[in-house]
Design a protein around this motif. Structure first.
Motif, short mmCIF file in Angstrom:
data_model
loop_
_atom_site.label_atom_id
_atom_site.label_comp_id
_atom_site.label_asym_id
_atom_site.label_seq_id
_atom_site.Cartn_x
_atom_site.Cartn_y
_atom_site.Cartn_z
N ASP A 187 0.84 -1.20 0.00
CA ASP A 187 0.00 0.00 0.00
C ASP A 187 0.87 1.25 0.00
O ASP A 187 0.56 2.25 -0.67
N ARG A 188 1.98 1.21 0.75
CA ARG A 188 2.90 2.35 0.76
C ARG A 188 3.51 2.56 -0.62
O ARG A 188 3.66 3.71 -1.08
N LEU A 189 3.87 1.49 -1.28
CA LEU A 189 4.48 1.62 -2.60
C LEU A 189 3.52 2.24 -3.60
O LEU A 189 3.94 2.99 -4.48
N LEU A 190 2.25 1.92 -3.48
CA LEU A 190 1.26 2.48 -4.40
C LEU A 190 1.19 4.00 -4.29
O LEU A 190 0.77 4.68 -5.23
N GLY A 191 1.61 4.54 -3.15
CA GLY A 191 1.64 5.98 -2.97
C GLY A 191 3.00 6.59 -3.22
O GLY A 191 3.20 7.78 -2.93
N SER A 192 3.92 5.82 -3.78
CA SER A 192 5.28 6.31 -4.02
C SER A 192 5.33 7.16 -5.29
O SER A 192 4.34 7.32 -6.01
N ALA A 193 6.54 7.67 -5.57
CA ALA A 193 6.73 8.57 -6.72
C ALA A 193 6.96 7.82 -8.03
O ALA A 193 7.14 8.45 -9.07
N GLY A 194 6.94 6.50 -8.01
CA GLY A 194 7.15 5.73 -9.23
C GLY A 194 6.03 5.94 -10.24
O GLY A 194 4.86 6.06 -9.86
N THR A 195 6.39 5.96 -11.51
CA THR A 195 5.36 6.07 -12.56
C THR A 195 4.53 4.81 -12.65
O THR A 195 3.33 4.85 -12.94
N TRP A 196 5.17 3.68 -12.43
CA TRP A 196 4.48 2.39 -12.37
C TRP A 196 4.88 1.69 -11.07
O TRP A 196 5.99 1.86 -10.58
N VAL A 197 3.98 0.91 -10.50
CA VAL A 197 4.27 0.07 -9.34
C VAL A 197 3.75 -1.33 -9.64
O VAL A 197 2.55 -1.50 -9.92
N SER A 198 4.63 -2.30 -9.59
CA SER A 198 4.20 -3.67 -9.88
C SER A 198 3.48 -4.28 -8.68
O SER A 198 3.61 -3.81 -7.55
N GLY A 199 2.75 -5.35 -8.96
CA GLY A 199 2.12 -6.09 -7.88
C GLY A 199 3.13 -6.94 -7.12
O GLY A 199 4.26 -7.14 -7.58
N PRO A 200 2.75 -7.45 -5.95
CA PRO A 200 3.63 -8.36 -5.22
C PRO A 200 3.95 -9.60 -6.04
O PRO A 200 3.20 -9.96 -6.97
N ILE A 201 5.04 -10.25 -5.71
CA ILE A 201 5.46 -11.45 -6.46
C ILE A 201 4.39 -12.53 -6.38
O ILE A 201 4.02 -13.13 -7.38
N GLY A 202 3.89 -12.80 -5.19
CA GLY A 202 2.72 -13.63 -5.00
C GLY A 202 2.81 -15.05 -5.52
O GLY A 202 3.86 -15.69 -5.52
N ASP A 203 1.66 -15.52 -5.99
CA ASP A 203 1.50 -16.90 -6.45
C ASP A 203 2.02 -17.01 -7.87
O ASP A 203 1.26 -16.94 -8.83
N HIS A 204 3.33 -17.21 -7.99
CA HIS A 204 3.97 -17.29 -9.30
C HIS A 204 4.63 -18.66 -9.43
O HIS A 204 5.21 -19.18 -8.47
N PRO A 205 4.56 -19.30 -10.61
CA PRO A 205 5.16 -20.63 -10.78
C PRO A 205 6.63 -20.69 -10.40
O PRO A 205 7.10 -21.69 -9.83
N ALA A 206 7.40 -19.63 -10.69
CA ALA A 206 8.82 -19.64 -10.36
C ALA A 206 9.04 -19.68 -8.85
O ALA A 206 9.99 -20.31 -8.36
N VAL A 207 8.16 -19.03 -8.09
CA VAL A 207 8.28 -19.04 -6.64
C VAL A 207 7.93 -20.42 -6.09
O VAL A 207 8.58 -20.93 -5.16
#
Length: 252
Positions: A187-207
């Motif tokens: 939630d803090r990252l979504l309010g950051s100065a970045g032009t884009w903010v990716s989602g958490p790594i989460g449920d990913h096959p590589a993980v």
């Protein structure tokens, strides 16, 4: 002998975080063969670490359990909370998930899903310890500047790193969430100065592949399975990297 992979996550008051972790461990369970996969949390969610260890040891005995921390770096929760509880239970603890080259695949996919162009500079934003090694891996893959920063009070902060990269490159800057699940830090990252903010790594096959590999690293009975999984992971990574390079050539 029954074997149990006890995946231990940090835990959050955000129900979405617990759902994300359970989705990930469910993916691990579906490809774990005869290994039982259980989930526990250090704090703010159930089952607790103590409850998870007790249930896993009851199911398989202490010699049949390996704790796999669902943490992207080492830190207090691993060295104190998880290691202390596992030591008291006589259960081995695997390494944290990061840094690892396979996380580059997950991070890249999350950046792509957020619409981040390939050559854009990136701030790799973490909640824990320094992620410079993981940032270097991501930068080498993207052929673009990547610097590590913190979503906590540690420095450099995410906004400081975004400002630095924007000044140096004169480009818009993306923020890659080096977080396993949604919650306060994302939630803090979504309010950051970045032009884009990716989602958490989460449920990913590589993980999911990485979690199984960490288990095999500490499970003395799984040497052959580990070799097979490593070979499969290398093939998967090679195919994915080749495909990514192919896409880049087509778009050039």
């Amino acid at each position: 002998m029954t074997r149990v992979l006890l995946a231990v996550a940090h835990g959050s008051r955000d129900p979405a975080a617990q759902e994300c972790v359970l989705s990930l461990t469910g993916r691990v369970a579906r490809s774990a063969g005869g290994i039982a996969v259980r989930t526990a949390f250090v704090q703010n969610a159930k089952p607790s670490l103590a409850e998870g260890l007790d249930e896993a040891a009851t199911h398989a005995g202490p010699d049949g359990v390996v704790v796999v921390p669902l943490l992207l770096s080492s830190g207090y929760h691993l060295s104190s909370d998880i290691a202390g509880a596992a030591r008291a239970a006589g259960v081995p603890v695997a390494r944290p998930l990061g840094p690892d080259p396979r996380l580059v695949r997950a991070l890249s996919d999350r950046l792509r899903a957020a619409g981040v162009p390939g050559q854009v500079p990136v701030v790799l934003a973490a909640a824990g310890r320094s992620t410079r090694r993981q940032a270097a891996m991501l930068g080498a893959h993207r052929h673009a500047p990547v610097v590590a920063a913190f979503a906590t009070a540690a420095r450099p902060t995410v906004d400081e790193a975004v400002s630095f990269l924007a000044d140096v490159t004169e480009q818009p800057v993306a923020v890659a969430a080096y977080l396993l699940a949604p919650g306060l830090f994302h939630d803090r990252l979504l309010g950051s100065a970045g032009t884009w903010v990716s989602g958490p790594i989460g449920d990913h096959p590589a993980v999911a592949e990485l979690i199984q590999d960490r288990f095999c690293d500490r499970d003395d009975t799984a040497t052959a399975a580990r070799s097979l999984r490593l070979a499969a992971a290398r093939r998967s990574m090679a195919n994915w990297t080749g495909g990514a390079h192919g896409d880049r050539r087509k778009s050039a």
